[in-house]
Design a protein around this motif. Sequence first.
Motif, PDB file in Angstrom:
ATOM      1  N   GLU A   1     -26.317   3.971  41.681  1.00 52.42           N
ATOM      2  CA  GLU A   1     -26.287   2.785  41.507  1.00 52.42           C
ATOM      3  C   GLU A   1     -27.563   2.465  40.644  1.00 52.42           C
ATOM      4  O   GLU A   1     -27.938   1.672  39.775  1.00 52.42           O
ATOM      5  CB  GLU A   1     -26.480   1.744  42.740  1.00 52.42           C
ATOM      6  CG  GLU A   1     -25.089   1.775  43.122  1.00 52.42           C
ATOM      7  CD  GLU A   1     -23.907   1.225  42.463  1.00 52.42           C
ATOM      8  OE1 GLU A   1     -24.190   0.264  41.524  1.00 52.42           O
ATOM      9  OE2 GLU A   1     -23.066   1.868  42.414  1.00 52.42           O
ATOM     10  N   THR A   2     -28.723   3.043  40.931  1.00 52.67           N
ATOM     11  CA  THR A   2     -30.114   2.884  40.342  1.00 52.67           C
ATOM     12  C   THR A   2     -29.764   3.382  38.839  1.00 52.67           C
ATOM     13  O   THR A   2     -30.247   3.075  37.912  1.00 52.67           O
ATOM     14  CB  THR A   2     -31.219   3.577  40.952  1.00 52.67           C
ATOM     15  OG1 THR A   2     -31.245   2.861  42.140  1.00 52.67           O
ATOM     16  CG2 THR A   2     -32.499   3.468  40.080  1.00 52.67           C
ATOM     17  N   VAL A   3     -29.212   4.678  38.655  1.00 51.74           N
ATOM     18  CA  VAL A   3     -29.032   5.289  37.487  1.00 51.74           C
ATOM     19  C   VAL A   3     -27.921   4.510  36.625  1.00 51.74           C
ATOM     20  O   VAL A   3     -28.266   4.280  35.341  1.00 51.74           O
ATOM     21  CB  VAL A   3     -28.403   6.716  37.782  1.00 51.74           C
ATOM     22  CG1 VAL A   3     -27.540   7.112  36.366  1.00 51.74           C
ATOM     23  CG2 VAL A   3     -29.306   7.832  38.221  1.00 51.74           C
ATOM     24  N   ARG A   4     -26.976   3.890  36.980  1.00 49.81           N
ATOM     25  CA  ARG A   4     -26.056   2.799  36.328  1.00 49.81           C
ATOM     26  C   ARG A   4     -26.768   1.569  35.695  1.00 49.81           C
ATOM     27  O   ARG A   4     -26.831   1.299  34.602  1.00 49.81           O
ATOM     28  CB  ARG A   4     -25.058   2.233  37.184  1.00 49.81           C
ATOM     29  CG  ARG A   4     -23.705   3.308  37.161  1.00 49.81           C
ATOM     30  CD  ARG A   4     -22.499   2.821  37.845  1.00 49.81           C
ATOM     31  NE  ARG A   4     -21.749   3.676  38.265  1.00 49.81           N
ATOM     32  CZ  ARG A   4     -21.544   4.335  39.443  1.00 49.81           C
ATOM     33  NH1 ARG A   4     -22.507   4.210  40.583  1.00 49.81           N
ATOM     34  NH2 ARG A   4     -20.804   5.384  39.616  1.00 49.81           N
ATOM     35  N   SER A   5     -27.819   1.155  36.766  1.00 51.85           N
ATOM     36  CA  SER A   5     -28.758   0.141  36.253  1.00 51.85           C
ATOM     37  C   SER A   5     -29.571   0.463  34.963  1.00 51.85           C
ATOM     38  O   SER A   5     -29.763  -0.155  33.996  1.00 51.85           O
ATOM     39  CB  SER A   5     -29.542  -0.462  37.543  1.00 51.85           C
ATOM     40  OG  SER A   5     -30.470  -1.161  37.180  1.00 51.85           O
ATOM     41  N   LEU A   6     -30.318   1.584  35.243  1.00 48.19           N
ATOM     42  CA  LEU A   6     -30.924   2.358  34.160  1.00 48.19           C
ATOM     43  C   LEU A   6     -30.246   2.666  33.115  1.00 48.19           C
ATOM     44  O   LEU A   6     -30.445   2.157  31.517  1.00 48.19           O
ATOM     45  CB  LEU A   6     -31.877   3.486  34.447  1.00 48.19           C
ATOM     46  CG  LEU A   6     -32.818   3.163  35.425  1.00 48.19           C
ATOM     47  CD1 LEU A   6     -33.600   4.424  35.911  1.00 48.19           C
ATOM     48  CD2 LEU A   6     -34.046   2.512  34.770  1.00 48.19           C
TER      49      LEU A   6
END
Length: 176
Positions: free
Chosen positions: A30-35
């Motif tokens: 989720e953090t990676v998708r956000s970035l």
Amino acid sequence: MGTELSLVTSADEIRTSMYGFAAQASQHAETVRSLLTGTRYWVFDPVSGSFGPSKFVGLGRMTLPRYEAARKDLHVGASFDGNRTRLAIEKCLNARFQPDEAMMAALGEWAKSLLCSRGVDPLAGIDRTKWAFVSLPEPESMCRTEYVTSWKYDTFESMARGTPIEHAGSSHFNRL
């Protein structure tokens, strides 16, 4: 006390944070998708063929758990600011971020492989013309294969132990 943040001061520090991003992506999707969807400035590593979001790789010794803590305002030291990380990267590399159509396509393919997106484009609907890129220099003192092998091994082992990773005058260069 929160996560201590510091801006990068060398290409090795940027490369180390890039490896932390890629190595931990599947555990922090989720953090990676956000970035991936929110980043404008990207760093490219010609040695590994990987990309890193400037707001992440512009912070020294960055890992996804540390980034997530900093996002929650659990940090001290350097400010958690994408503009400052972009400027720190440009200073380290003595280069400015620039649009690059070939890099746009390569980033799209890399993002799919990063999250194992079988047939799904994690960047669908993103305006890719906003992206700008800068490349890391290739290490001068060793061949590509030796560098990638020793760097990934040293970095992974240090991250797994939770110990600091050497940078300036790095053991990666001194050992070979």
